[in-house]
Design a protein around this motif. Sequence first.
Motif, PDB file in Angstrom:
ATOM      1  N   TYR A  42       0.843  -1.189   0.000  1.00  0.00           N
ATOM      2  CA  TYR A  42       0.000   0.000   0.000  1.00  0.00           C
ATOM      3  C   TYR A  42       0.880   1.241   0.000  1.00  0.00           C
ATOM      4  O   TYR A  42       2.066   1.170   0.337  1.00  0.00           O
ATOM      5  N   ALA A  43       0.284   2.367  -0.343  1.00  0.00           N
ATOM      6  CA  ALA A  43       1.021   3.627  -0.317  1.00  0.00           C
ATOM      7  C   ALA A  43       1.379   3.993   1.121  1.00  0.00           C
ATOM      8  O   ALA A  43       0.750   3.534   2.083  1.00  0.00           O
ATOM      9  N   ALA A  73       2.255  -0.025  -4.090  1.00  0.00           N
ATOM     10  CA  ALA A  73       0.793  -0.022  -4.068  1.00  0.00           C
ATOM     11  C   ALA A  73       0.213  -0.482  -5.397  1.00  0.00           C
ATOM     12  O   ALA A  73       0.899  -0.520  -6.419  1.00  0.00           O
ATOM     13  N   GLY A  74      -1.069  -0.820  -5.354  1.00  0.00           N
ATOM     14  CA  GLY A  74      -1.792  -1.156  -6.578  1.00  0.00           C
ATOM     15  C   GLY A  74      -2.530  -2.472  -6.482  1.00  0.00           C
ATOM     16  O   GLY A  74      -2.120  -3.390  -5.764  1.00  0.00           O
ATOM     17  N   SER A  77      -3.417  -4.440  -3.060  1.00  0.00           N
ATOM     18  CA  SER A  77      -2.265  -5.116  -2.457  1.00  0.00           C
ATOM     19  C   SER A  77      -1.685  -6.182  -3.372  1.00  0.00           C
ATOM     20  O   SER A  77      -0.632  -6.755  -3.083  1.00  0.00           O
ATOM     21  N   THR A  79      -0.285  -5.901  -6.423  1.00  0.00           N
ATOM     22  CA  THR A  79       0.953  -5.524  -7.107  1.00  0.00           C
ATOM     23  C   THR A  79       2.176  -5.782  -6.224  1.00  0.00           C
ATOM     24  O   THR A  79       3.163  -6.379  -6.661  1.00  0.00           O
ATOM     25  N   GLY A 160      -9.089   0.450  -1.205  1.00  0.00           N
ATOM     26  CA  GLY A 160      -8.792  -0.258  -2.450  1.00  0.00           C
ATOM     27  C   GLY A 160      -9.708  -1.456  -2.597  1.00  0.00           C
ATOM     28  O   GLY A 160      -9.890  -2.227  -1.648  1.00  0.00           O
ATOM     29  N   PHE A 185      -9.981   3.946  -3.104  1.00  0.00           N
ATOM     30  CA  PHE A 185      -8.821   4.832  -3.168  1.00  0.00           C
ATOM     31  C   PHE A 185      -7.550   4.000  -3.226  1.00  0.00           C
ATOM     32  O   PHE A 185      -7.566   2.795  -2.973  1.00  0.00           O
ATOM     33  N   SER A 186      -6.455   4.646  -3.548  1.00  0.00           N
ATOM     34  CA  SER A 186      -5.172   3.956  -3.640  1.00  0.00           C
ATOM     35  C   SER A 186      -4.492   3.951  -2.280  1.00  0.00           C
ATOM     36  O   SER A 186      -3.529   4.675  -2.038  1.00  0.00           O
ATOM     37  N   GLY A 187      -5.048   3.154  -1.363  1.00  0.00           N
ATOM     38  CA  GLY A 187      -4.472   3.053  -0.028  1.00  0.00           C
ATOM     39  C   GLY A 187      -5.176   3.929   0.995  1.00  0.00           C
ATOM     40  O   GLY A 187      -5.944   4.841   0.660  1.00  0.00           O
ATOM     41  N   ASP A 190      -4.686   7.934   0.914  1.00  0.00           N
ATOM     42  CA  ASP A 190      -5.515   8.667  -0.049  1.00  0.00           C
ATOM     43  C   ASP A 190      -6.958   8.774   0.435  1.00  0.00           C
ATOM     44  O   ASP A 190      -7.612   9.812   0.279  1.00  0.00           O
TER      45      ASP A 190
END
Length: 257
Positions: A42-43, A73-74, A77, A79, A160, A185-187, A190
């Motif tokens: 995650y971010a 991130a992505g 989880s 990625t 996410g 959201f991306s993490g 965010d």
Amino acid sequence: MNRCLWFAGVLLFTVAVCGLATPQAEVAWPDPEKTITVVVPYAAGGGTDLIFRQIVEEMKKGSPATIIVSNIAGAGSGTGTNEVLNLPADGYTVLASGTHTVAATLQGLTTGYRELDGIAGLNFDPFIIAVNKDKPWQTLKELVDDAQKNPGKRSLGNAGMGGATGVASIGLNLAFGKSFNVTPFSGGSDLLASVLGGHCDAGIFSQSEILSNKEKLRPLVVLYHEHSTLADLAAVPTLNEAGFEKVKIPGGSVRSF
């Protein structure tokens, strides 16, 4: 013994054993010229990231190795998990794993838990629905009533769609007649920024994220069937106490190495 140091000791001992269970068993571990990387999928800034950064700092105190955190991130989880799976199983890359790994695997985003070995459990972090204190809702019922009167106009954010909060947000939305606009959201960082900025009405957070922003967030309900064990959050009602006895969704996230 300090719990963090105990976990760190278990982790380092287990990784050392796994890393040396090869024909090169005579090679000292860890190699002082190499780095142990803990991949957080995650971010930076979210609840999972905060927890693992704390444990890594404790690990550093008990090991001569260089240990760092890498945020990848992505894909909920997936990625970061796939990055770990693509690297050599040599003891120098460890995944910040947990419920999110299982959720991402079940959604086909990674082969995740089917290929990973767990070596140390860390904690269970209950999920809490919270809103910005500038928002009018004082209870979950008020928020749900508003959403049902204005279908699709009240946003419910998660960290996410591949993660555990994504699964929880979908479950809640189904339980409430698809009244919310479920927003991934991306993490967690965010999501937090959007809720604090007033762009997202409500979010599903881990209790660690709530504590870090307790002056700005209003917790409405804990999704676990028991109260938080943290003094600052012990008064937050459960779903049953909030009048939603029939709603059954993931109530939190387990974290592990």
